[in-house]
Design an enzyme around this catalytic site. Structure first.
Site, PDB file in Angstrom:
ATOM      1  N   GLU A 140       0.842  -1.194   0.000  1.00 40.06           N
ATOM      2  CA  GLU A 140       0.000   0.000   0.000  1.00 40.06           C
ATOM      3  C   GLU A 140       0.878   1.245   0.000  1.00 40.06           C
ATOM      4  O   GLU A 140       1.904   1.265   0.680  1.00 40.06           O
ATOM      5  CB  GLU A 140      -0.894   0.026   1.255  1.00 40.06           C
ATOM      6  CG  GLU A 140      -1.644  -1.265   1.504  1.00 40.06           C
ATOM      7  CD  GLU A 140      -2.322  -1.296   2.873  1.00 40.06           C
ATOM      8  OE1 GLU A 140      -2.205  -0.289   3.612  1.00 40.06           O
ATOM      9  OE2 GLU A 140      -2.949  -2.316   3.192  1.00 40.06           O
ATOM     10  N   LYS A 162       2.182   4.519   1.431  1.00 42.58           N
ATOM     11  CA  LYS A 162       2.141   5.038   2.802  1.00 42.58           C
ATOM     12  C   LYS A 162       1.770   6.514   2.747  1.00 42.58           C
ATOM     13  O   LYS A 162       2.594   7.364   2.423  1.00 42.58           O
ATOM     14  CB  LYS A 162       3.494   4.845   3.486  1.00 42.58           C
ATOM     15  CG  LYS A 162       3.494   5.229   4.959  1.00 42.58           C
ATOM     16  CD  LYS A 162       4.844   4.931   5.600  1.00 42.58           C
ATOM     17  CE  LYS A 162       4.827   5.284   7.075  1.00 42.58           C
ATOM     18  NZ  LYS A 162       4.566   6.725   7.305  1.00 42.58           N
ATOM     19  N   ARG A 212      -5.207   9.139  16.097  1.00 42.78           N
ATOM     20  CA  ARG A 212      -4.411   8.042  16.650  1.00 42.78           C
ATOM     21  C   ARG A 212      -3.883   8.393  18.035  1.00 42.78           C
ATOM     22  O   ARG A 212      -3.835   7.547  18.929  1.00 42.78           O
ATOM     23  CB  ARG A 212      -3.241   7.717  15.713  1.00 42.78           C
ATOM     24  CG  ARG A 212      -2.317   6.638  16.248  1.00 42.78           C
ATOM     25  CD  ARG A 212      -1.124   6.396  15.323  1.00 42.78           C
ATOM     26  NE  ARG A 212      -0.237   5.386  15.885  1.00 42.78           N
ATOM     27  CZ  ARG A 212       0.711   5.628  16.783  1.00 42.78           C
ATOM     28  NH1 ARG A 212       0.907   6.878  17.211  1.00 42.78           N
ATOM     29  NH2 ARG A 212       1.473   4.658  17.244  1.00 42.78           N
TER      30      ARG A 212
END
Length: 670
Positions: free
Chosen positions: A117, A119, A140
Site C-alpha cells: 500500500e 504510505k 491516533r
C-alpha cells in the site's frame, strides 16, 4: 407537503446524495455535475429546515460543521493503533520477509502473500461504525488514547456517515489516513498568505491542523480526503485477509486507495516499491513510502505484535527529501498581490534527484521565528511540486559572520512604501505601478466584473507588457490601433474591437471602478458600499478613517487598507492619468419604491439558480441592500447548499430563511 411525504423524500434524498458522495470521492466516477448535486443537497436542507424532527445525525447535511468546541475529549482505542517498524533498503525488506517466515516456521523458498500500500503522509484516524452509522471518529494520538474529532471527520466528504450495506456489522472500527491533496494544499497556502496568515509547512501539517480544529466549520471549508486501510475491532462480520477487508469496505462506501496491490514474495515487493518511487512525484497527494502487510489475517494473528509494532507489517520509507546546504543570500521578491516574500538563494544541492538552489522563507515573521540568516547552514526539504523550504537552522555551525535580512523600507521593485499590516504576517508593497504586480493588476482591471474590457484577456495583456506598451492600468487608455497591430495575428477588425471595448469602459459605474483598482480587502460588495456612501472617487480619496468606519460593514482593516492605498502618490497619479484620458465613473442609481426597498438580504452557501453577484444585483436593483454578514438588522437569508455559520446565526436570531426558489418568487410577485 405533508410530513409523511416529506419523510419519504428526505430518505430518498439522503440515499441518493450518499450514493453520489461515494461515486465522487471513493470511486472517482461521478454521474452528475456539482450543480445537480447542489440542487439535491439544497432540497434536503430545505426539507430538514421545514421539518426539524426529520433531521438525523447521519444526514449528508451534517457535513457543514457546527458550533465550536471548547476542547477535545479523549478516546481510548479498543485495539491499540500501533506504529510500524521501518525499512530503508532492499536488504532490510528481505530481512523482514525472512523474520516472518522464521516465526511461522516456513522454509526459505516459500513465497508469502503480501499486500503493498502507498504510505500516505497525513493524519491517522479511526472511524467507529455502530450498526452502519458513524458514531465516533478519533485521532491516533499515542496509539492507545486519541482525541474525539467526530464533528470534524463528519465534514470530510469521502467518509460515509452511513455504510452502504443492508446488514451492517454490529461494530466496525476502520483505520485510515486523512490527507490534503497537493493542489488543495497549494491553494490553501496561497489563500493564507494573501490573508496575512502563516502558511502550513506541508500537506501533513495542513491535514492535521484542519482535523484538530475546535471549529468544525473551518474544517468543512478545506477539501480533505481519506483512504482507509485497516480494521480495528469488528463484531458481526469476518474477513479472512487484508485484501478481502479492503474489497468489502470499498463496497460499503469507504474510500480505498486504488494503488493497493496484492504481491507474492520479496521480488514483487521490491518491484512495487520502485514503481511507487517513480510515480511519487506525479501523484496528487503526498506519500512517504510503502507499507507491506502479510495478507492473511490468520497469519497476522499467529505473528502477533512486539511492544510497539506488529510483526506482520513494515513501512518501507523513501529516501529523505532533505539536504544540508548554505544560505548564500536572502532576496526579497514581490508577488502578484504585492506580498514581499524573502527567498533564500542556496548553495546548489541535490534533493531527490533534483538540484535545488532556492527555497522559500514564506515571510519575515517565519524567517525571524526560525532565525534564518545569510550565511547559515540549513536543512532544506523538498516535497513533490511544492517549492523547497528551509526546515531548520544548524546553529551549531555558525561562525559569527551570519547576518539577518531586515524588512525592506521600500519595495525592491518600484521603491513604493512597504507596509506591515497589523495582525498580519505579510509585508506588502502598496504601489499600483509596481512592475511585479502589473500583470495581475491589469488582468483584474480589465476583467468582466471590473471595467469589463471585452476581449482584452491574459494573452493580449501579456503581449502588451512584452512589447513595453503598458506599464500600469492607465496606459490602457493611451493605446492606439497601430500599437495593437504589432500583435501576432492581429487584424484590423479585432484591433478596432479592442479599442472600442477600452473606450466603452470609460463610462463604467463607480463601484466597478473602485473594485477595478484592486484595493486590498475591497471586493465587489464593499466597492458598492463605498460608491454609495461617497459618490465619487475624489470623495473616497479624501475620506478619513472615522468616515470609512461609519459605513456599515467597513471595519478597521478595510479602512486602513483604503487610506494606505490613496496615500500612495503613484496610485493617485495613475487615477489622475485615467481621468485625463476620459475615464468618468458614473454614480449608480438605486430604484426608489422597489420590491426590496429598505430590506437587507444575505446570501450564503452554494447557489445553483444564479451566482451570488447576480443575486446581489437583483436585490440592489429593487432598492434593497445585499449584506455580507447576518445581524439583527437582516431581513432575509437566502441559503444555498452547504450554508454554514450564516445560516446558523440566522436561525439563532430568528431571521427568515429563504430557498432560492422562494427568493425568485418574491422577486416576481411585484
Amino acid at each position: 407537503m405533508d410530513k409523511q411525504t416529506a419523510a419519504d423524500r428526505v430518505a430518498a434524498l439522503r440515499t441518493e446524495l450518499e450514493r453520489h458522495n461515494r461515486l465522487y470521492y471513493a470511486e472517482d466516477r461521478p454521474e452528475i455535475t456539482d450543480a445537480e448535486y447542489d440542487l439535491l443537497f439544497r432540497e434536503l436542507v430545505d426539507l430538514e429546515t421545514r421539518f426539524p424532527d426529520l433531521a438525523a445525525p447521519d444526514s449528508p447535511t451534517q457535513r457543514v460543521g457546527g458550533a465550536p468546541l471548547d476542547k477535545f475529549e479523549q478516546v481510548t482505542h479498543r485495539i491499540p493503533m500501533l506504529s510500524l517498524e521501518n525499512a530503508f533498503t532492499d536488504v532490510e525488506i528481505a530481512d523482514f520477509d525472512d523474520r516472518v517466515k522464521r516465526f511461522l516456521g516456513l522454509h526459505g523458498d516459500v513465497e508469502i502473500d503480501y499486500v503493498c500500500e502507498p504510505k500516505m503522509d497525513g493524519l491517522a484516524v479511526e472511524l467507529v461504525y455502530e450498526r452502519g452509522i458513524l458514531t465516533v471518529g478519533s485521532t491516533r494520538g499515542d496509539g492507545v488514547v486519541g482525541e474525539n474529532v467526530t464533528h470534524n471527520l463528519k465534514t470530510v466528504r469521502g467518509i460515509p456517515l452511513r455504510l452502504r450495506c443492508e446488514q451492517p456489522p454490529e461494530l466496525l472500527e476502520v483505520r485510515g489516513e486523512v490527507y490534503l491533496p497537493l493542489a488543495a494544499f497549494q491553494r490553501l497556502n496561497a489563500q493564507r498568505e494573501e490573508e496575512g496568515e502563516p502558511p502550513f509547512a506541508n500537506p501533513r501539517n495542513a491535514a492535521a491542523g484542519s482535523i484538530r480544529q475546535l471549529d468544525s466549520r473551518i474544517t468543512a471549508r478545506r477539501p480533505l480526503a481519506i483512504f482507509c486501510y485497516a480494521p480495528g475491532e469488528v463484531r458481526g462480520a469476518s474477513f479472512a485477509a487484508q485484501t478481502e477487508f479492503l474489497d468489502r469496505i470499498g463496497e460499503w462506501g469507504l474510500p480505498v486507495n486504488p494503488l493497493i496491490r496484492p504481491v507474492k514474495g520479496v521480488a514483487e515487493i521490491l518491484a512495487y516499491y520502485r514503481e511507487m518511487t517513480e510515480r511519487r512525484d506525479s501523484l496528487p497527494y503526498e506519500i512517504d513510502g510503502v507499507v507491506v502487510k502479510v495478507d492473511s489475517f490468520a497469519l497476522q494473528r499467529e505473528l502477533g505484535e512486539k511492544s510497539r509494532s506488529p510483526r506482520w507489517a513494515v513501512a518501507v520509507k523513501f529516501p529523505p527529501r532533505q539536504a544540508v546546504t548554505v544560505v548564500e543570500d536572502i532576496v526579497p521578491s514581490v508577488g502578484r498581490t504585492g506580498v514581499i516574500t524573502p527567498t533564500a538563494n542556496l548553495r546548489p544541492v541535490e534533493v531527490s534527484g533534483v538540484t535545488v538552489s532556492r527555497a522559500t522563507l514564506h515571510n519575515w515573521e517565519e524567517m525571524e521565528r526560525k532565525d534564518i540568516r545569510i550565511g547559515d547552514t540549513v536543512v532544506i526539504e523538498r516535497a513533490g511540486d511544492v517549492i523547497p523550504a528551509v526546515v531548520k537552522v544548524l546553529t551549531e555551525k555558525r561562525s559569527g559572520s551570519e547576518r539577518p535580512l531586515p524588512i525592506p523600507a521600500v519595495c525592491p521593485e518600484c521603491g513604493s512604501e512597504v507596509v506591515k499590516i497589523p495582525d498580519e504576517v505579510a509585508v506588502r508593497c502598496m504601489g499600483l505601478s509596481c512592475p511585479a504586480q502589473i500583470r495581475e493588476s491589469i488582468i483584474h482591471f480589465a476583467s468582466r466584473d471590473a471595467m469589463d474590457m471585452e476581449g482584452l484577456g491574459e494573452k493580449y495583456i501579456e503581449q502588451l507588457l512584452r512589447l513595453g506598451l503598458v506599464k500600469n492600468v492607465a496606459d490602457l487608455y493611451t493605446l492606439t490601433k497601430d500599437q495593437f497591430m504589432q500583435f501576432d495575428r492581429m487584424g484590423d477588425k479585432l484591433a478596432e474591437n479592442l479599442l472600442n471595448a477600452i473606450e466603452a469602459s470609460k463610462q463604467r459605474e463607480l463601484s466597478r471602478f473602485i473594485f477595478a483598482l484592486g484595493i486590498r480587502h475591497v471586493g465587489e460588495h464593499t466597492a458598492k458600499l463605498l460608491a454609495g456612501a461617497f459618490g465619487s472617487i475624489e470623495n473616497l480619496e479624501r475620506a478619513t478613517e472615522e468616515e470609512l468606519l461609519s459605513i456599515r460593514e467597513v471595519g478597521p482593516q478595510v479602512a486602513r487598507s483604503i487610506i494606505t492605498f490613496f496615500r500612495n502618490e503613484g496610485n493617485r497619479e495613475t487615477i489622475r492619468r485615467m481621468f485625463k484620458a476620459g475615464v468618468r465613473p458614473t454614480a449608480e442609481e438605486k430604484k426608489v419604491g422597489g420590491r426590496f426597498t429598505g430590506k437587507t438580504f444575505v446570501f450564503t452557501g452554494a447557489l445553483t439558480r444564479f451566482s451570488r453577484p447576480e443575486a446581489q444585483k437583483m436585490v440592489e436593483k429593487e432598492g434593497g441592500h445585499a449584506a455580507g454578514s447576518v445581524s439583527k438588522k437582516t431581513d432575509y437569508v437566502v441559503a444555498g447548499a452547504e450554508a454554514g455559520s450564516k445560516l446558523d446565526k440566522a436561525r439563532q436570531l430568528g431571521v427568515r430563511v429563504l430557498t432560492e426558489d422562494e427568493f425568485l418568487a418574491m422577486l416576481e410577485e411585484g
